[in-house]
Motif scaffolding. Sequence first.
Motif, PDB file in Angstrom:
ATOM      1  N   GLU A  55      15.290  -6.604   9.307  1.00 10.46           N
ATOM      2  CA  GLU A  55      14.122  -5.399   9.210  1.00 10.46           C
ATOM      3  C   GLU A  55      14.424  -5.059   7.472  1.00 10.46           C
ATOM      4  O   GLU A  55      13.133  -4.559   6.757  1.00 10.46           O
ATOM      5  N   ASN A  56      15.011  -5.667   6.429  1.00 13.59           N
ATOM      6  CA  ASN A  56      15.302  -5.390   5.113  1.00 13.59           C
ATOM      7  C   ASN A  56      13.829  -6.559   4.865  1.00 13.59           C
ATOM      8  O   ASN A  56      13.619  -5.340   4.103  1.00 13.59           O
ATOM      9  N   GLU A  57      13.356  -7.237   5.456  1.00 11.93           N
ATOM     10  CA  GLU A  57      12.658  -8.262   4.482  1.00 11.93           C
ATOM     11  C   GLU A  57      11.312  -7.576   5.750  1.00 11.93           C
ATOM     12  O   GLU A  57      10.080  -6.940   4.244  1.00 11.93           O
ATOM     13  N   LYS A  58      11.018  -6.882   6.893  1.00 11.90           N
ATOM     14  CA  LYS A  58       9.991  -6.347   7.025  1.00 11.90           C
ATOM     15  C   LYS A  58       9.425  -5.251   6.144  1.00 11.90           C
ATOM     16  O   LYS A  58       8.429  -5.131   5.685  1.00 11.90           O
ATOM     17  N   GLN A  59      10.622  -3.927   5.800  1.00 11.66           N
ATOM     18  CA  GLN A  59      10.187  -3.266   4.840  1.00 11.66           C
ATOM     19  C   GLN A  59      10.150  -3.608   3.511  1.00 11.66           C
ATOM     20  O   GLN A  59       9.036  -3.015   2.804  1.00 11.66           O
ATOM     21  N   SER A  60      10.502  -4.341   3.225  1.00  9.86           N
ATOM     22  CA  SER A  60      10.095  -4.687   1.801  1.00  9.86           C
ATOM     23  C   SER A  60       9.175  -5.729   1.911  1.00  9.86           C
ATOM     24  O   SER A  60       7.883  -5.296   0.438  1.00  9.86           O
ATOM     25  N   LYS A  61       8.304  -6.001   2.707  1.00 10.53           N
ATOM     26  CA  LYS A  61       6.350  -6.344   2.016  1.00 10.53           C
ATOM     27  C   LYS A  61       5.989  -5.534   2.426  1.00 10.53           C
ATOM     28  O   LYS A  61       4.905  -5.104   1.442  1.00 10.53           O
ATOM     29  N   MET A  65       3.344  -3.608  -1.085  1.00  4.59           N
ATOM     30  CA  MET A  65       1.807  -3.166  -0.251  1.00  4.59           C
ATOM     31  C   MET A  65       1.641  -1.373  -0.289  1.00  4.59           C
ATOM     32  O   MET A  65       0.718  -1.372  -0.286  1.00  4.59           O
ATOM     33  N   GLY A  66       2.720  -0.536  -0.493  1.00  2.00           N
ATOM     34  CA  GLY A  66       2.862   0.367  -0.798  1.00  2.00           C
ATOM     35  C   GLY A  66       2.778   1.235   0.125  1.00  2.00           C
ATOM     36  O   GLY A  66       2.848   2.777   0.338  1.00  2.00           O
ATOM     37  N   PHE A  67       4.078   1.014   1.326  1.00  2.00           N
ATOM     38  CA  PHE A  67       3.982   1.578   2.700  1.00  2.00           C
ATOM     39  C   PHE A  67       5.398   1.940   2.544  1.00  2.00           C
ATOM     40  O   PHE A  67       6.009   1.586   2.678  1.00  2.00           O
ATOM     41  N   ARG A  68       5.198   3.610   2.630  1.00  2.00           N
ATOM     42  CA  ARG A  68       6.991   3.866   3.149  1.00  2.00           C
ATOM     43  C   ARG A  68       6.487   5.021   4.001  1.00  2.00           C
ATOM     44  O   ARG A  68       6.298   5.700   4.797  1.00  2.00           O
ATOM     45  N   SER A  82      -0.439  -0.273  -3.269  1.00  2.00           N
ATOM     46  CA  SER A  82      -1.647  -1.034  -2.217  1.00  2.00           C
ATOM     47  C   SER A  82      -2.448  -1.205  -2.877  1.00  2.00           C
ATOM     48  O   SER A  82      -2.277  -2.426  -3.268  1.00  2.00           O
ATOM     49  N   LYS A  83      -3.390  -0.959  -4.047  1.00  2.00           N
ATOM     50  CA  LYS A  83      -4.126  -1.365  -5.056  1.00  2.00           C
ATOM     51  C   LYS A  83      -3.987  -3.024  -5.607  1.00  2.00           C
ATOM     52  O   LYS A  83      -4.666  -3.544  -5.487  1.00  2.00           O
ATOM     53  N   SER A  84      -2.398  -2.235  -6.145  1.00  2.00           N
ATOM     54  CA  SER A  84      -2.223  -3.614  -7.337  1.00  2.00           C
ATOM     55  C   SER A  84      -1.782  -4.663  -6.823  1.00  2.00           C
ATOM     56  O   SER A  84      -1.897  -6.205  -6.703  1.00  2.00           O
ATOM     57  N   TYR A  85      -1.674  -4.488  -5.446  1.00  2.38           N
ATOM     58  CA  TYR A  85      -0.609  -5.483  -4.369  1.00  2.38           C
ATOM     59  C   TYR A  85      -1.573  -6.428  -3.403  1.00  2.38           C
ATOM     60  O   TYR A  85      -2.207  -7.260  -3.975  1.00  2.38           O
ATOM     61  N   PHE A  86      -2.812  -5.376  -3.971  1.00  4.06           N
ATOM     62  CA  PHE A  86      -3.815  -6.734  -2.892  1.00  4.06           C
ATOM     63  C   PHE A  86      -4.884  -6.749  -4.118  1.00  4.06           C
ATOM     64  O   PHE A  86      -5.719  -8.183  -3.911  1.00  4.06           O
ATOM     65  N   GLN A  87      -4.866  -6.568  -5.180  1.00  2.42           N
ATOM     66  CA  GLN A  87      -5.671  -7.061  -6.841  1.00  2.42           C
ATOM     67  C   GLN A  87      -4.682  -8.059  -7.332  1.00  2.42           C
ATOM     68  O   GLN A  87      -5.436  -9.189  -6.665  1.00  2.42           O
TER      69      GLN A  87
END
Length: 163
Positions: A55-61, A65-68, A82-87
Motif C-alpha cells: 500500500e505504501n509503494e502504491k501511495q508513493s507512486k 504523480m501528485g495524487f493524494r 503532476s506536471k513535474s513528474y510527467f516532464q
Amino acid sequence: MKYTFVSLILASLFFFPGCQESQKEHDAKVAQQARKALLKELKAKEEAQKKQEAENEKQSKLAQMGFRKTSDGKIIIDMNKSKSYFQRLAKQMKVKVEQMNKELENGTIDETEAGIEINQTHINIDLNKTKSFLDIMGKKMQGYVKELENVVQELNGTSVKSR
C-alpha cells in the motif's frame, strides 16, 4: 518413627518420579502450544507488514504523480507535482529515444538487456533475453495501466480538488 520416616522417603522416591514425568509432558505440551501461537502471530504480523508495504509503494507512486487521497474520500491533485513528474518521464524517454537514434545512425545498437546487439558487420539477437525483456516490459506496462485505471476509477468515484 525411623521406619515411618524411611518408608515416607521410599514412597516419595517412587511417587514423585511419576509426577515429574507427567509434569514434564505437561510443560512440553504447553511450550508447544505457546510456540504455535507465537508462530501464528508472527506470520499474521508479517502478512500485515507486506500488505502495508504494498500500500505504501502504491501511495508513493501516486504521491510522485501528485495524487493524494484524504481521509474523507476526496482526492487532491497537486498540478505542480503532476506536471513535474510527467516532464521528468518525458525527459527520460527523450534521452532514451535520442540515444537509440544516435545508435541507429552509427549503425550500432547495444541493448544487451533486451538481447539485441548490432554493429557494422553483425546483428546478434538472443531470443531468450529478448523474450524475458519483453515479458518484463509487458508486466511493467500492465502495472502502469492498472495504476492509471485505479486513479481514473478513484477520480470517477470521489470528488476531486485541484491545487
